[in-house]
Write a protein that holds these residues in place. Structure first.
Motif, mmCIF file in Angstrom:
data_model
loop_
_atom_site.group_PDB
_atom_site.id
_atom_site.type_symbol
_atom_site.label_atom_id
_atom_site.label_comp_id
_atom_site.label_asym_id
_atom_site.label_seq_id
_atom_site.Cartn_x
_atom_site.Cartn_y
_atom_site.Cartn_z
ATOM 1 N N ASN A 1 -8.758 -7.734 -0.311
ATOM 2 C CA ASN A 1 -9.573 -6.561 0.008
ATOM 3 C C ASN A 1 -8.653 -5.363 0.263
ATOM 4 O O ASN A 1 -8.720 -4.692 1.295
ATOM 5 C CB ASN A 1 -10.456 -6.835 1.224
ATOM 6 C CG ASN A 1 -11.801 -6.127 1.140
ATOM 7 O OD1 ASN A 1 -12.043 -5.348 0.213
ATOM 8 N ND2 ASN A 1 -12.674 -6.384 2.083
ATOM 9 N N SER A 2 -7.790 -5.090 -0.713
ATOM 10 C CA SER A 2 -6.751 -4.084 -0.560
ATOM 11 C C SER A 2 -7.307 -2.688 -0.324
ATOM 12 O O SER A 2 -6.650 -1.850 0.308
ATOM 13 C CB SER A 2 -5.856 -4.063 -1.803
ATOM 14 O OG SER A 2 -5.259 -5.324 -2.012
ATOM 15 N N SER A 3 -8.509 -2.410 -0.831
ATOM 16 C CA SER A 3 -9.096 -1.086 -0.619
ATOM 17 C C SER A 3 -9.297 -0.811 0.868
ATOM 18 O O SER A 3 -9.225 0.341 1.307
ATOM 19 C CB SER A 3 -10.429 -0.964 -1.360
ATOM 20 O OG SER A 3 -11.369 -1.907 -0.887
ATOM 21 N N VAL A 4 -9.533 -1.858 1.657
ATOM 22 C CA VAL A 4 -9.665 -1.676 3.101
ATOM 23 C C VAL A 4 -8.324 -1.278 3.706
ATOM 24 O O VAL A 4 -8.252 -0.384 4.562
ATOM 25 C CB VAL A 4 -10.207 -2.962 3.761
ATOM 26 C CG1 VAL A 4 -10.048 -2.914 5.275
ATOM 27 C CG2 VAL A 4 -11.664 -3.167 3.387
ATOM 28 N N ILE B 1 0.870 -1.172 0.000
ATOM 29 C CA ILE B 1 0.000 0.000 0.000
ATOM 30 C C ILE B 1 0.911 1.228 0.000
ATOM 31 O O ILE B 1 1.677 1.437 0.937
ATOM 32 C CB ILE B 1 -0.926 0.016 1.228
ATOM 33 C CG1 ILE B 1 -1.719 -1.293 1.326
ATOM 34 C CG2 ILE B 1 -1.847 1.223 1.190
ATOM 35 C CD1 ILE B 1 -2.598 -1.587 0.129
ATOM 36 N N THR B 2 0.821 2.050 -1.030
ATOM 37 C CA THR B 2 1.756 3.153 -1.245
ATOM 38 C C THR B 2 1.664 4.201 -0.132
ATOM 39 O O THR B 2 0.644 4.893 -0.019
ATOM 40 C CB THR B 2 1.470 3.832 -2.595
ATOM 41 O OG1 THR B 2 1.388 2.846 -3.610
ATOM 42 C CG2 THR B 2 2.563 4.830 -2.942
ATOM 43 N N PRO B 3 2.710 4.362 0.686
ATOM 44 C CA PRO B 3 2.637 5.330 1.792
ATOM 45 C C PRO B 3 2.631 6.774 1.330
ATOM 46 O O PRO B 3 2.159 7.655 2.061
ATOM 47 C CB PRO B 3 3.894 5.016 2.622
ATOM 48 C CG PRO B 3 4.831 4.348 1.672
ATOM 49 C CD PRO B 3 3.976 3.615 0.692
ATOM 50 N N GLU B 4 3.146 7.052 0.135
ATOM 51 C CA GLU B 4 3.138 8.425 -0.372
ATOM 52 C C GLU B 4 1.733 8.894 -0.712
ATOM 53 O O GLU B 4 1.480 10.106 -0.786
ATOM 54 C CB GLU B 4 4.027 8.540 -1.616
ATOM 55 C CG GLU B 4 5.520 8.383 -1.345
ATOM 56 C CD GLU B 4 5.926 6.924 -1.195
ATOM 57 O OE1 GLU B 4 7.059 6.674 -0.715
ATOM 58 O OE2 GLU B 4 5.128 6.031 -1.568
#
Length: 319
Positions: A220-223, A144-147
């Protein structure tokens, strides 16, 4: 020079699966491999996610050699069939466990097409592939991109975000709750659709609540993206999300409802929103736990290392 070729559907709408394919190719190029996305018709490509991956098109008849490694999404079973006589290595990347996307003829498995390697981001899919296909799948770390996905406390407001591409339950619940008047009419409701990745992430950074209603998800990456932005998560695991979604105890990081139970979700969401209207920090500890969960998936080196471990024995880096 041997290449890593990721096949990708010509699908224009924002999709977590498409983003993963582009990000994998981008990451492989960064760590020295000759990697490419392959679409069907020139000049189709997607740019909403911000990953600049080298692209080939089947309509231009690119040549693949036995030294190349072909990576085929689980949704593209026709490509598995069409490449059955390919003498090089082929790998299926499984991003969903849903039978809707595993459209194989009766009695056949991926092994029927000569597939012996599978990669996935989801431990649940890993187990599912072992059970359903008899193949040991290798886990690639989720990222999950922290930027883009981070907590911005100053941006937070009374805003609820939800997706609509696969399910419209949250939109129905918005209509029901707003008909009840305050405090629901005082909230900003934002369906996340047809947005660039940066716009999508900005809305999550502004939101206080993310309602998730998809029922068939791999990770469920959107979560995880919403957790990384400090949203309170209310809704379903999508099955795959149960790997990291904790519904109770000191580590609780979401408010879960049984998958598909829209009436219960509506009532639970109403209770949460009424309590937050009278006590804004009522569930802040749950959102804080979500931040901790998401942080476990924000190290780019984890994804790079897991991709390197899969492909280094098959393809030499180009640089």
């Amino acid at each position: 020079m041997a290449r890593i070729i990721y096949f990708c559907p010509d699908f224009p709408q924002p999709s977590g699966g498409i983003k993963t394919l582009y990000r994998h190719v981008t990451r492989l190029v960064e760590i020295g491999f000759d990697a490419w996305i392959v679409h069907q018709k020139h000049p189709f490509r997607v740019t909403w996610h911000g990953f600049e991956a080298p692209t080939l098109w089947l309509s231009e008849r690119p040549r693949f050699t036995p030294e190349d490694v072909l990576v085929i999404p689980e949704v593209m079973h026709q490509v598995m069939l069409q490449t059955a006589k390919f003498s090089g290595e082929r790998i299926v990347i499984a991003l969903s466990w849903s039978p809707t996307y595993w459209s194989l003829p009766p009695g056949q498995t991926w092994s029927s097409f000569g597939i012996g390697r599978v990669i996935t981001k989801s431990p649940l899919i890993q187990e599912y592939v072992r059970w359903s296909m008899g193949i040991e799948a290798t886990l690639i770390s989720e990222y999950i991109t922290p930027e883009r996905y981070f907590l911005d406390r100053k941006a937070k407001r009374s805003k609820i975000c939800y997706l609509t591409r696969k399910d419209r339950s949250a939109a129905w619940l918005q209509q029901i709750l707003q008909a009840k008047g305050a405090p629901f009419t005082d909230l900003e409701w934002m369906p996340l659709r047809d947005l660039s990745e940066e716009e999508y992430a900005r809305h999550l950074r502004e939101a206080s609540i993310y309602v998730t209603t998809n029922m068939q998800e791999g990770m469920n990456s959107s979560v995880l993206e919403a957790m990384a932005c400090g949203c309170l998560i209310v809704g379903y695991t999508g099955v795959g999300g149960r790997v990291y979604m904790e519904p109770e105890g000191p580590g609780q990081n979401c408010i879960l409802v049984e998958n598909g139970n829209v009436p219960e979700l509506g009532q639970r969401l109403e209770t949460v929103l009424r309590e937050m209207a009278s006590q804004p920090d009522a569930f802040s500890w749950i959102a804080e736990n979500g931040l901790g969960t998401a942080s476990l998936y924000q190290d780019a080196s984890d994804e790079a290392d897991s991709l390197r471990a899969v492909f280094s024995p098959l393809v030499s880096p180009s640089g």
